[in-house]
Design an enzyme around this catalytic site. Sequence first.
Site, PDB file in Angstrom:
ATOM      1  N   VAL A 104       0.841  -1.203   0.000  1.00 57.57           N
ATOM      2  CA  VAL A 104       0.000   0.000   0.000  1.00 57.57           C
ATOM      3  C   VAL A 104       0.876   1.253   0.000  1.00 57.57           C
ATOM      4  CG1 VAL A 104      -1.909  -1.184   1.175  1.00 57.57           C
ATOM      5  CG2 VAL A 104      -0.174   0.005   2.551  1.00 57.57           C
ATOM      6  N   HIS A 120      -4.423  -4.202  -2.384  1.00 56.22           N
ATOM      7  CA  HIS A 120      -4.794  -3.850  -1.006  1.00 56.22           C
ATOM      8  C   HIS A 120      -4.928  -2.349  -0.798  1.00 56.22           C
ATOM      9  CE1 HIS A 120      -3.124  -8.008   0.518  1.00 56.22           C
ATOM     10  NE2 HIS A 120      -4.282  -8.104  -0.094  1.00 56.22           N
ATOM     11  N   CYS A 128     -14.147   7.916   2.756  1.00 52.62           N
ATOM     12  CA  CYS A 128     -15.199   7.919   3.784  1.00 52.62           C
ATOM     13  C   CYS A 128     -15.448   6.475   4.225  1.00 52.62           C
ATOM     14  CB  CYS A 128     -16.466   8.516   3.173  1.00 52.62           C
ATOM     15  SG  CYS A 128     -17.917   8.263   4.197  1.00 52.62           S
ATOM     16  N   CYS A 150     -21.001  13.199   4.797  1.00 53.32           N
ATOM     17  CA  CYS A 150     -21.956  12.515   5.697  1.00 53.32           C
ATOM     18  C   CYS A 150     -21.529  12.545   7.157  1.00 53.32           C
ATOM     19  CB  CYS A 150     -22.144  11.068   5.240  1.00 53.32           C
ATOM     20  SG  CYS A 150     -20.745  10.009   5.636  1.00 53.32           S
ATOM     21  N   GLY A 187       8.984 -11.266  -2.772  1.00 55.62           N
ATOM     22  CA  GLY A 187       8.923 -10.616  -1.461  1.00 55.62           C
ATOM     23  C   GLY A 187       7.587 -10.752  -0.761  1.00 55.62           C
ATOM     24  N   THR A 188       6.937 -11.889  -0.961  1.00 60.50           N
ATOM     25  CA  THR A 188       5.681 -12.106  -0.232  1.00 60.50           C
ATOM     26  C   THR A 188       5.711 -13.459   0.458  1.00 60.50           C
ATOM     27  OG1 THR A 188       3.281 -12.397  -0.423  1.00 60.50           O
ATOM     28  CG2 THR A 188       4.551 -12.770  -2.431  1.00 60.50           C
ATOM     29  N   SER A 189       5.107 -13.503   1.658  1.00 60.62           N
ATOM     30  CA  SER A 189       5.105 -14.747   2.429  1.00 60.62           C
ATOM     31  C   SER A 189       4.103 -15.754   1.867  1.00 60.62           C
ATOM     32  CB  SER A 189       4.800 -14.437   3.894  1.00 60.62           C
ATOM     33  OG  SER A 189       3.599 -13.703   3.988  1.00 60.62           O
ATOM     34  N   PRO A 214      14.279 -14.393   0.205  1.00 63.15           N
ATOM     35  CA  PRO A 214      15.402 -15.025   0.915  1.00 63.15           C
ATOM     36  C   PRO A 214      14.962 -16.180   1.814  1.00 63.15           C
ATOM     37  CG  PRO A 214      14.973 -12.791   1.761  1.00 63.15           C
ATOM     38  CD  PRO A 214      14.086 -12.991   0.581  1.00 63.15           C
ATOM     39  N   ALA A 229      17.165 -14.993  -2.442  1.00 66.83           N
ATOM     40  CA  ALA A 229      17.968 -13.811  -2.104  1.00 66.83           C
ATOM     41  C   ALA A 229      17.045 -12.595  -2.123  1.00 66.83           C
ATOM     42  CB  ALA A 229      19.101 -13.652  -3.114  1.00 66.83           C
TER      43      ALA A 229
END
Length: 247
Positions: A104, A120, A128, A150, A187-189, A214, A229
């Site tokens: 994000v 995401h 809002c 609102c 780079g994501t689990s 890595p 890596a």
Amino acid sequence: MDASFDQLIARLRSKPRLAVLTGAGVSAESGVPTFRDAQTGLWARYRPEELATPEAFARNPRLVWEWYAWRRQLVAEAQPNAGHRALVSLQQRFADLALITQNVDGLHQRAGAHDVIELHGNIARIVCSRGCGPCSEFDPRGAPPPCPHCGAPLRPDVVWFGENLPPDALAAAHEAAASCDVFFSVGTSSLVYPAADLPRRALSAGAMVVEINPQETALTPLAHHALQACSGRVLPALVEALDMAAA
Ligand code: OAD
């Protein structure tokens, strides 16, 4: 690099359609902590899963708003790293590359990437909480300000645990996963669905799956190539090897 890397470069030289899914690890080398890293300082006693939920916002909107103000500041002070920049180079070399991110932080765009599919949301945008839409003027300090239309509290335009992903972004990601020849998971689990399902969809559709991380993840045993890596090292090496092979 090893034979597996050379095979990958040979595959990429045939200009396949690419899909790249990134996660928090891509921004780690920019100094933005990953989700599953321990938080530091003031926020060390909270887990992101306790703050990034609609229930947490309903219970304590000020706490959640302040956490996002802190994260927004952290991101504003961070710079895109060599991994972000290498992905921009890949976009320039592959006309058919879908860049999908769970991040994000907007660092892909700040590095110069275009058409980024944000699964995401983006921490820089505010909306809002009752659905009136975006709001560009807001005070990041203290309690969440009211929506000018609102009066409901404003919130960051990010997907919280238990919420649906933006349908257009998810549809574009599904389409890219189903139609690519090579899918990169970087780079994501590979723990959080539906994003974690994307490489599996690509595999089912016959794509080659490449992981850059890595650490071992749930995806590692399924990947055709697991490059263990940091993305700030592997992605520039990939671009360099492609350029050398083309010369
Ligand atoms: P995680 O924090 O779960 O995982 C980060 C991954 O990056 C780990 O697998 C690390 O091994 C890896 N990593 C760390 N440094 C790296 C580096 N320099 N190069 C490459 N990889 C590195 O983050 P995500 O997988 O992005 O969702 O988390 C997915 C989603 O879960 C997030 O978008 C967030 C969340 O909690 C929502 O907020 C809805």
